[in-house]
Scaffold this motif. Structure first.
Motif, PDB file in Angstrom:
ATOM      1  N   LYS A 136       0.896  -1.215  -0.046  1.00  0.00           N
ATOM      2  CA  LYS A 136      -0.065   0.080   0.054  1.00  0.00           C
ATOM      3  C   LYS A 136       1.008   1.244  -0.012  1.00  0.00           C
ATOM      4  O   LYS A 136       0.607   2.253  -0.758  1.00  0.00           O
ATOM      5  N   SER A 137       1.771   1.375   1.004  1.00  0.00           N
ATOM      6  CA  SER A 137       2.795   2.582   0.843  1.00  0.00           C
ATOM      7  C   SER A 137       3.487   2.687  -0.206  1.00  0.00           C
ATOM      8  O   SER A 137       3.636   3.905  -0.835  1.00  0.00           O
ATOM      9  N   ARG A 138       3.983   1.485  -0.967  1.00  0.00           N
ATOM     10  CA  ARG A 138       4.716   1.735  -2.174  1.00  0.00           C
ATOM     11  C   ARG A 138       4.009   2.209  -3.310  1.00  0.00           C
ATOM     12  O   ARG A 138       4.459   2.913  -4.055  1.00  0.00           O
ATOM     13  N   LEU A 139       2.712   1.517  -3.460  1.00  0.00           N
ATOM     14  CA  LEU A 139       1.556   2.157  -4.383  1.00  0.00           C
ATOM     15  C   LEU A 139       1.350   3.499  -4.371  1.00  0.00           C
ATOM     16  O   LEU A 139       1.587   4.468  -5.428  1.00  0.00           O
ATOM     17  N   GLU A 140       1.145   4.091  -3.281  1.00  0.00           N
ATOM     18  CA  GLU A 140       0.975   5.604  -2.746  1.00  0.00           C
ATOM     19  C   GLU A 140       2.259   6.379  -2.843  1.00  0.00           C
ATOM     20  O   GLU A 140       2.108   7.639  -3.501  1.00  0.00           O
ATOM     21  N   HIS A 141       3.351   5.703  -2.789  1.00  0.00           N
ATOM     22  CA  HIS A 141       4.291   6.430  -3.035  1.00  0.00           C
ATOM     23  C   HIS A 141       4.892   6.516  -4.540  1.00  0.00           C
ATOM     24  O   HIS A 141       5.474   7.718  -4.867  1.00  0.00           O
ATOM     25  N   PHE A 143       2.929   6.398  -7.323  1.00  0.00           N
ATOM     26  CA  PHE A 143       1.704   7.151  -7.974  1.00  0.00           C
ATOM     27  C   PHE A 143       1.032   8.019  -7.210  1.00  0.00           C
ATOM     28  O   PHE A 143       0.847   7.957  -5.874  1.00  0.00           O
ATOM     29  N   ASP A 144       0.011   8.645  -7.965  1.00  0.00           N
ATOM     30  CA  ASP A 144      -0.841   9.631  -7.274  1.00  0.00           C
ATOM     31  C   ASP A 144      -2.424   8.864  -7.022  1.00  0.00           C
ATOM     32  O   ASP A 144      -3.270   9.105  -8.157  1.00  0.00           O
ATOM     33  N   ILE A 145      -2.078   8.287  -5.987  1.00  0.00           N
ATOM     34  CA  ILE A 145      -3.465   7.194  -5.750  1.00  0.00           C
ATOM     35  C   ILE A 145      -4.625   7.970  -4.771  1.00  0.00           C
ATOM     36  O   ILE A 145      -4.335   8.723  -3.869  1.00  0.00           O
ATOM     37  N   LYS A 146      -5.827   7.587  -5.440  1.00  0.00           N
ATOM     38  CA  LYS A 146      -7.078   8.020  -4.644  1.00  0.00           C
ATOM     39  C   LYS A 146      -8.074   6.957  -4.762  1.00  0.00           C
ATOM     40  O   LYS A 146      -7.918   6.161  -5.839  1.00  0.00           O
ATOM     41  N   GLU A 147      -8.882   7.272  -4.021  1.00  0.00           N
ATOM     42  CA  GLU A 147      -9.955   6.006  -3.913  1.00  0.00           C
ATOM     43  C   GLU A 147     -11.263   6.558  -3.819  1.00  0.00           C
ATOM     44  O   GLU A 147     -11.530   7.661  -3.246  1.00  0.00           O
ATOM     45  N   LYS A 148     -12.524   5.782  -4.298  1.00  0.00           N
ATOM     46  CA  LYS A 148     -13.639   6.265  -3.953  1.00  0.00           C
ATOM     47  C   LYS A 148     -14.610   5.243  -4.032  1.00  0.00           C
ATOM     48  O   LYS A 148     -14.541   4.140  -4.894  1.00  0.00           O
ATOM     49  N   MET A 149     -15.752   5.335  -3.163  1.00  0.00           N
ATOM     50  CA  MET A 149     -16.851   4.237  -3.354  1.00  0.00           C
ATOM     51  C   MET A 149     -18.191   5.332  -4.274  1.00  0.00           C
ATOM     52  O   MET A 149     -18.569   6.109  -3.504  1.00  0.00           O
ATOM     53  N   LEU A 150     -18.268   4.515  -5.291  1.00  0.00           N
ATOM     54  CA  LEU A 150     -19.532   5.277  -6.091  1.00  0.00           C
ATOM     55  C   LEU A 150     -20.580   4.625  -5.606  1.00  0.00           C
ATOM     56  O   LEU A 150     -21.014   3.428  -5.957  1.00  0.00           O
ATOM     57  N   ILE A 151     -21.529   5.104  -4.765  1.00  0.00           N
ATOM     58  CA  ILE A 151     -22.694   4.821  -4.209  1.00  0.00           C
ATOM     59  C   ILE A 151     -23.723   6.088  -4.055  1.00  0.00           C
ATOM     60  O   ILE A 151     -23.087   7.185  -3.445  1.00  0.00           O
ATOM     61  N   GLY A 152     -24.898   5.927  -4.060  1.00  0.00           N
ATOM     62  CA  GLY A 152     -25.861   6.953  -3.947  1.00  0.00           C
ATOM     63  C   GLY A 152     -26.036   7.791  -5.078  1.00  0.00           C
ATOM     64  O   GLY A 152     -26.057   7.605  -6.167  1.00  0.00           O
ATOM     65  N   ALA A 206     -22.705  -0.719  -5.714  1.00  0.00           N
ATOM     66  CA  ALA A 206     -21.653   0.126  -5.530  1.00  0.00           C
ATOM     67  C   ALA A 206     -20.436   0.069  -6.333  1.00  0.00           C
ATOM     68  O   ALA A 206     -20.389  -1.262  -6.657  1.00  0.00           O
ATOM     69  N   LEU A 207     -19.769   0.679  -6.638  1.00  0.00           N
ATOM     70  CA  LEU A 207     -18.482   0.495  -7.417  1.00  0.00           C
ATOM     71  C   LEU A 207     -17.449   1.142  -6.662  1.00  0.00           C
ATOM     72  O   LEU A 207     -17.046   2.330  -6.483  1.00  0.00           O
ATOM     73  N   TYR A 208     -16.549   0.362  -6.349  1.00  0.00           N
ATOM     74  CA  TYR A 208     -15.219   0.859  -5.313  1.00  0.00           C
ATOM     75  C   TYR A 208     -14.166   0.898  -6.375  1.00  0.00           C
ATOM     76  O   TYR A 208     -13.883  -0.011  -7.245  1.00  0.00           O
ATOM     77  N   VAL A 209     -13.473   2.028  -6.407  1.00  0.00           N
ATOM     78  CA  VAL A 209     -12.552   2.284  -7.354  1.00  0.00           C
ATOM     79  C   VAL A 209     -11.243   3.078  -6.863  1.00  0.00           C
ATOM     80  O   VAL A 209     -11.412   3.662  -5.812  1.00  0.00           O
ATOM     81  N   ILE A 210      -9.977   2.333  -7.145  1.00  0.00           N
ATOM     82  CA  ILE A 210      -8.827   3.218  -6.997  1.00  0.00           C
ATOM     83  C   ILE A 210      -8.380   3.689  -8.273  1.00  0.00           C
ATOM     84  O   ILE A 210      -8.349   3.070  -9.373  1.00  0.00           O
ATOM     85  N   TYR A 211      -7.936   5.099  -8.229  1.00  0.00           N
ATOM     86  CA  TYR A 211      -7.648   5.633  -9.476  1.00  0.00           C
ATOM     87  C   TYR A 211      -5.894   5.948  -9.165  1.00  0.00           C
ATOM     88  O   TYR A 211      -5.272   6.171  -8.036  1.00  0.00           O
ATOM     89  N   ASN A 212      -5.254   5.920 -10.557  1.00  0.00           N
ATOM     90  CA  ASN A 212      -4.130   6.519 -10.476  1.00  0.00           C
ATOM     91  C   ASN A 212      -4.248   7.850 -11.122  1.00  0.00           C
ATOM     92  O   ASN A 212      -4.577   8.116 -12.403  1.00  0.00           O
ATOM     93  N   GLY A 213      -4.058   8.924 -10.301  1.00  0.00           N
ATOM     94  CA  GLY A 213      -4.657  10.296 -10.982  1.00  0.00           C
ATOM     95  C   GLY A 213      -5.944  10.212 -11.382  1.00  0.00           C
ATOM     96  O   GLY A 213      -6.774  10.131 -10.284  1.00  0.00           O
ATOM     97  N   GLU A 214      -6.278  10.387 -12.470  1.00  0.00           N
ATOM     98  CA  GLU A 214      -7.837  10.205 -12.986  1.00  0.00           C
ATOM     99  C   GLU A 214      -8.223   8.981 -13.616  1.00  0.00           C
ATOM    100  O   GLU A 214      -9.615   8.876 -13.930  1.00  0.00           O
ATOM    101  N   THR A 215      -7.161   8.140 -13.694  1.00  0.00           N
ATOM    102  CA  THR A 215      -7.295   6.852 -14.486  1.00  0.00           C
ATOM    103  C   THR A 215      -7.757   5.612 -13.437  1.00  0.00           C
ATOM    104  O   THR A 215      -7.095   5.308 -12.552  1.00  0.00           O
ATOM    105  N   PRO A 216      -9.055   4.932 -13.722  1.00  0.00           N
ATOM    106  CA  PRO A 216      -9.385   3.757 -12.679  1.00  0.00           C
ATOM    107  C   PRO A 216      -8.353   2.650 -13.051  1.00  0.00           C
ATOM    108  O   PRO A 216      -8.022   2.410 -14.189  1.00  0.00           O
ATOM    109  N   ILE A 217      -7.621   2.090 -11.929  1.00  0.00           N
ATOM    110  CA  ILE A 217      -6.567   1.080 -11.974  1.00  0.00           C
ATOM    111  C   ILE A 217      -7.162  -0.364 -11.246  1.00  0.00           C
ATOM    112  O   ILE A 217      -6.591  -1.071 -11.408  1.00  0.00           O
TER     113      ILE A 217
END
Length: 415
Positions: A136-141, A143-152, A206-217
């Motif tokens: 987890k730390s290496r991925l976030e180090h 790349f520009d990682i963010k996550e989002k739960m698409l629900i509602g 729901a769709l749980y998404v991890i992004y690198n920048g704006e791209t879902p990975i």
């Protein structure tokens, strides 16, 4: 037994019927409630709406039923998880029920743990937990990682953007494995696309998404009952394999599940190593057959279906289905960048001058280099923004040079 099953909801039922039942009649029987059926053949066979596209069917036996509407018929219900513990003690002698083993399923009893840390401590070694955190730390180090739960309340445009990437990632994954994936069948995929969004708005999916920048990975499709999360379809970008995004996304999902007071995280049907590693219960999915034991026609039809389903399960256990998926892929085969032959070579194996280096970008044209570049970042612990990629001119073979803060990797490529 669950009360709010997303796969028997009117929304799911109506959209499935539109895609696969062609709006033909939907049937119900007075002795079995919370479930609907279609009649696909001229025979008196009735199959549950949703068929094999659900992740767990539940139903109730009505204690006050009359069986007048079931004479000479056969009912087949797909994908009943054994742990649902459906009560059928009050079935009359006339109705015979047959249970047939199907796929294995895997789940985590979340109520047995205080939180994600308690779960990890009780199911994994200290070294494994350290590895998970390092990934987890290496991925976030790097790349520009963010996550989002698409629900509602999610905009349709955002949903479409993610769902399109979802399909691209699945296609890429199974091209790499060189097997077909039924979810990518156009008819099935169109159904998923239409049904998930309204369920998402109702918070039943729901769709749980991890992004690198704006791209879902990484994308996970989830369905919800009042107490259970069904992990339906999951995929990550195989170019990031070194970072173990699958493990990272499971940890993130479990963390979310604990915070939202779910009792069960169900990895659903089908065997994968990761499911066995992360689950604390293995169970069976079952086919449930109901037969009118006073009807010769129903007995013959029901037992014939039971034999065929048992034979199908035998072939599945012998992994014949995997062979068929591979053969089908070969017949449909199309060239992909996974066909590219890439070999790492030493810097001593090529001669070049600085003016022979042509800077290039890791765009679609050079997508075959991404996995090697990301592996390189994982090893060097460097951020993607510091990576430089060059094509070496005047070589007999196509040569690419990866450079990041004085670290160099050279690749010989044959397409």
């Amino acid at each position: 037994m669950i009360k709010q099953n997303p796969f028997t909801s009117p929304l799911f039922t109506n959209i499935w019927s539109k895609h696969f039942n062609h709006n033909n009649p939907i049937y119900k029987f007075n002795f079995i409630t919370n479930i609907s059926f279609n009649k696909p053949l001229f025979l008196s066979l009735y199959i549950n709406i949703g068929k094999n596209l659900t992740k767990g069917i539940s139903y109730f036996i009505n204690e006050d039923f009359k069986i007048l509407d079931f004479k000479k018929k056969v009912i087949l219900i797909y994908d009943v998880p054994k742990y649902f513990n459906i009560k059928d003690d009050n079935l009359p002698k006339r109705i015979k029920k047959i249970k047939i083993k199907q796929y294995p399923g895997f789940l985590i009893h979340l109520e047995n743990y205080k939180d994600i840390n308690d779960y990890l401590s009780k199911n994994f070694s200290k070294s494994s937990k350290q590895k998970f955190n390092r990934y987890k730390s290496r991925l976030e180090h790097c790349f520009d990682i963010k996550e989002k739960m698409l629900i509602g309340n999610i905009e349709k445009s955002e949903y479409d953007f993610v769902f399109n990437h979802f399909k691209e990632l699945l296609t890429k994954r199974f091209d790499d494995k060189q097997i077909v994936n039924n979810n990518l069948n156009p008819k099935e995929w169109n159904f998923y696309y239409e049904v998930v969004y309204p369920l998402l708005l109702e918070k039943k999916a729901a769709l749980y998404v991890i992004y690198n920048g704006e791209t879902p990975i990484c994308v996970r499709l989830l369905y919800f009952s009042e107490t259970i999360i069904f992990d339906a379809i999951t995929v990550f970008d195989i170019d990031y394999t070194k970072f173990h995004i699958g493990k990272i996304s499971i940890m993130k999902m479990l963390e979310w599940s604990f915070k939202n007071d779910f009792k069960i995280f169900d990895f659903s049907k089908g065997y994968f190593d990761y499911k066995e590693s992360w689950s604390d219960l293995r169970y069976d999915f079952e086919y449930h057959l109901f037969i009118d034991s006073k009807s010769i026609t129903s007995i013959i039809l029901g037992n014939t279906i039971a034999f065929l389903l048992k034979f199908k399960q035998y072939l599945r256990e012998k992994e014949i289905n995997k062979t068929l998926h591979k053969l089908t892929y070969i017949l449909r085969r199309r060239k992909t960048y996974s066909d590219t032959l890439i070999k790492e070579i030493s810097i001593n194996e090529i001669n070049y001058k600085q003016n022979q280096l042509e800077p290039i970008k890791l765009d679609d044209k050079h997508a075959f280099l991404k996995k090697y570049a990301y592996d390189f970042l994982f090893i060097t612990k460097e951020h993607f923004k510091n990576l430089k990629v060059y094509k070496v001119n005047n070589q007999l073979n196509t040569i690419y040079l990866l450079e990041v803060n004085e670290h160099i990797k050279i690749l010989s490529v044959t397409i």
